[in-house]
Design a protein around this motif. Structure first.
Motif, PDB file in Angstrom:
ATOM      1  N   PRO A 203       0.834  -1.211   0.000  1.00 16.50           N
ATOM      2  CA  PRO A 203       0.000   0.000   0.000  1.00 16.50           C
ATOM      3  C   PRO A 203       0.865   1.255   0.000  1.00 16.50           C
ATOM      4  CG  PRO A 203      -0.751  -1.578   1.656  1.00 16.50           C
ATOM      5  CD  PRO A 203       0.580  -2.081   1.161  1.00 16.50           C
ATOM      6  N   LYS A 621      -3.448   0.331  -1.964  1.00 17.76           N
ATOM      7  CA  LYS A 621      -4.105   1.527  -1.440  1.00 17.76           C
ATOM      8  C   LYS A 621      -4.877   2.242  -2.540  1.00 17.76           C
ATOM      9  CE  LYS A 621      -3.128   5.403   1.667  1.00 17.76           C
ATOM     10  NZ  LYS A 621      -2.048   6.092   2.430  1.00 17.76           N
ATOM     11  N   GLU A 624      -8.015   0.186  -3.271  1.00 16.41           N
ATOM     12  CA  GLU A 624      -9.005   0.431  -2.223  1.00 16.41           C
ATOM     13  C   GLU A 624      -9.742   1.747  -2.473  1.00 16.41           C
ATOM     14  OE1 GLU A 624      -9.138   0.489   2.652  1.00 16.41           O
ATOM     15  OE2 GLU A 624      -7.349   1.266   1.633  1.00 16.41           O
TER      16      GLU A 624
END
Length: 718
Positions: A203, A621, A624
């Motif tokens: 991430p 990340k 997401e």
């Protein structure tokens, strides 16, 4: 031109044995070009490139200061591809992420594809990027070995340099010029195995995050082009209306006004400031000819779509009962945060535009066509800018065409802006649609077949899919192109016996464009909602029905993940329920579980659980963030946001009446779980919308006891 390295036919782990070609380019320092090479004959691949061929390539350059610059032949629209590209390059070159600069490539007719859409950017760029970076690393190591007169395999790379076992070290910058002269690397130029990745898959914050929040990023209206004048356009009250007569006497005398320019789309006003241009636009007295949809309102459109359904097909043999579902979806605006804007300079038979376009090559062609004079795309320079959202809207380049025409008319550069109202009422829309789904049941509740007929106005694809051939087909045969895309993209992932899905194309003169996930935003949503209805009819658990009938192991895995993480089946208070849905598209799989409370005046989303298999997650990340954003889009269009047509005019004009979700409506609990089955790179940008919309609808249906059939569910406008 330096001698070209003959390409290796195989790229290692995770690239599906695809073939990528790399070349060393003539440069004072090390520059590598790369492209996907499946269709390149061996004879071509073994000869020096000329300028026409190199334009098909993606470039990576190691500069004398040690920084690495790579071109991005797609458009950053907020989806985070700039960061993902930098991560791939930094991984292969053992660089810190902040040592990689990513620059947007201008439009070039000779590029194979520059289209940003179909969730294809990272799927198509990952292989060539890794190949180019690995080639650069091999040459830098070889250059160091030649300089130090040691065996290249004894050297290693780290932190932007090459190191020897005895501690000697040289930075990439000081080796770059020598590396460009290496004829054949002395170490492997294969990308490293995915198992050795240190950065990719972790991430990572966006490399442009600080610039975004401080306003340092540059969009079209931020550019400071010398002598560029602000311009706005007065537009008709109805879609595609035209100017019949204009009285501009008052407007021309107002402070700061430079020119009033008639256009095919309206009347442009150029002034010293945007405030002056907007004031003068309001002073214009225009008589308009109504557009071709002026006799149509929402009820007329719904009637046309329903009339296109036709009779039911004959059911399969042994059918004992048929379950039917009907669904209506509205027109949707793309509602990008940045409205359509462009800077243009046209002079001396040449045109130059600065625009955030999802297909810069199409923008090139359309600007050339708008200007006429026999202008070719090669005479139009399109500088691709960062865009504030796209979702399919920025495939179309009306702002660039208008800006170019106004610039030519006044002999000065112009900075043309569409207002929010312009964008909402005169843009392009995801078409409305009507759906009829039939599930055929036999003795004992056996599922014998599934038939889905969708009546949808033609989705415009004049840009094609990024290449000249499909662009021509999309322009000349729009209905055929729309139908072909429907057939190629719409799949039902269940073993439901005899399955048929068909498109009924309906001619309605309202401008359309692709919308996030194109047809699946309606077809896939209604399918997943009707699967729940089928489960209710059969009196079985909807998760259990899906597990039993899904034909994809990836879908079963993500479904199991959301059911586990969301605690599917646990006891819930009255008026609170969960819904699930799945989707497999763009070489990825996803499932949503959404929990909703309907005890209040309007449904309230309590929790969203997402599980996605996108293969190799370059930046988890970023993935997401995209999936969370898509879920909020789905909440908006499922519950409250939709476009209404009143006598050929769009009712909504801003976010005040186009009811998009606010932060207060978004649940604090949005979980994203990545389920990785292999190392392919799947698409993400469009993946998260359809199953989120369906899962929310299914949750509301379970909570209320009845299936919603018309969207948005809370529509109070009709």
């Amino acid at each position: 031109m330096a001698d070209m390295l003959k390409p290796d036919a195989t790229v290692s782990e995770g690239l599906d044995r695809r073939r990528f070609l790399t070349w060393v380019m003539a440069s004072p320092t090390l520059m590598i070009a790369a492209r996907w090479g499946l269709d390149v004959p061996e004879s071509e691949a073994s000869e020096p490139l000329n300028g026409a061929t190199t334009a098909l390539s993606l470039y990576l350059a190691v500069q004398s200061d040690g920084r690495v610059v790579t071109t991005l032949p797609r458009t950053e629209m907020g989806q985070g591809i700039t960061t993902a590209v930098a991560m791939l390059v930094a991984e292969e070159l053992d660089l810190a992420l902040d040592q990689v600069d990513v620059r947007s490539a201008d439009a070039d007719p000779r590029w194979v594809i520059q289209l940003t859409g179909l969730s294809s950017t990272m799927r198509s760029l990952t292989g060539p990027l890794r190949a180019a970076a690995a080639e650069a690393r091999a040459r830098l190591v070889t250059a160091a070995a030649l300089r130090w007169r040691v065996l290249a395999p004894t050297l290693s790379t780290s932190h932007g340099g090459v190191s020897a076992p005895n501690g000697r070290r040289a930075g990439y910058g000081e080796l770059a010029e020598d590396a460009a002269r290496v004829l054949l690397p002395a170490v492997s130029s294969q990308p490293r195995p995915v198992s050795q990745f240190k950065l990719v898959g972790q991430p990572t914050g966006r490399i442009d995050a600080r610039d975004i929040v401080t306003g340092a990023t540059r969009h079209a209206l931020d550019l400071d082009i010398p002598e560029a004048l602000p311009a706005v356009v007065a537009r008709p009250p109805t879609l595609r209306g035209t100017v019949q007569a204009v009285d501009d006497a008052s407007a021309r005398t107002m402070p700061g006004v430079v020119a009033v320019v008639p256009l095919g789309t309206g009347v442009a006003v150029v002034a010293r400031t945007f405030g002056q241009a907007l004031a003068a636009r309001a002073a214009l007295r225009i008589t308009w000819t109504p557009g071709p949809a002026s006799a149509l309102s929402d009820a007329d459109i719904r009637a046309r779509l329903r009339d296109a359904m036709g009779p039911r097909p004959l059911p399969p043999l042994f059918t004992t009962r048929t379950l039917e579902g009907r669904f209506d979806f509205p027109y949707l605006a793309h509602a990008t945060m940045e409205t359509q804007s462009c800077v243009a300079r046209v002079q001396g038979g040449q045109a130059e535009v600065w625009v955030g376009a999802q297909d810069p090559k199409y923008a090139q062609r359309e600007v050339a066509r708008a200007l006429g004079w026999g202008l070719t795309p090669w005479q139009v320079t399109v500088h691709t800018l960062r865009a504030g959202g796209g979702f399919g809207r920025r495939f179309f380049t009306e702002a660039a065409e208008e800006a170019a025409l106004v610039s030519r008319a006044i002999g000065r550069p112009v900075k043309l802006m569409w207002s929010r109202e312009d964008d909402m009422r005169h843009g392009r829309f995801r078409p409305a649609s009507h759906h009829r789904i039939l599930a055929y049941l036999g003795p004992g509740g056996r599922i014998l077949g599934w038939h889905h007929r969708a009546a949808i106005p033609t989705v415009a694809f004049p840009h094609g899919f990024g290449d000249a051939l499909t662009s021509l087909a999309g322009e000349v045969l729009p209905e055929v192109t729309s139908a072909v895309f429907f057939a190629l993209s719409q799949k039902l992932p269940y073993g439901f016996g005899w399955v048929s899905q068909e498109l009924r194309d309906v001619a309605i003169p309202i401008p359309t464009a692709s919308f996030r996930s194109v047809f699946t935003s309606q077809v896939g949503v209604s399918n997943e909602v009707f699967v729940d209805e089928l489960a209710r009819e059969l009196q079985v658990d909807p998760v259990a029905l899906r597990r039993e009938r899904l034909t994809s192991n990836r879908l079963k895995a993500v479904l199991d993940k959301v059911a586990t993480e969301g605690q599917w089946g646990r006891g819930l208070p009255p008026g609170v329920a969960q819904g699930v849905a799945v989707l497999e598209e763009w070489d990825s799989a996803i499932a949503h579980l959404i929990e909703v409370d309907v005890t209040g005046e309007t449904p309230r989303v309590l929790r969203i659980v997402i599980a996605a298999d996108v293969g190799l997650p370059i930046n988890p990340k970023g993935i997401e963030a995209q999936l969370q954003g898509a879920a909020v889009d789905a909440m908006s269009t499922t519950l409250s946001a939709g476009i209404h047509i009143d006598a050929g005019a769009v009712r909504e004009g801003s976010f005040a009446d186009y009811r998009w979700m606010r932060m207060k409506h978004v649940p604090s609990d949005i979980q994203v779980h990545l389920v990785r089955s292999d190392d392919r790179v799947g698409g993400v940008g469009e993946l998260g919308y359809p199953s989120a919309a369906a899962a929310l609808t299914n949750a509301i249906a379970r909570a209320r006891g009845s299936m919603p059939t018309r969207f948005p569910i809370l529509d109070e406008g009709v």
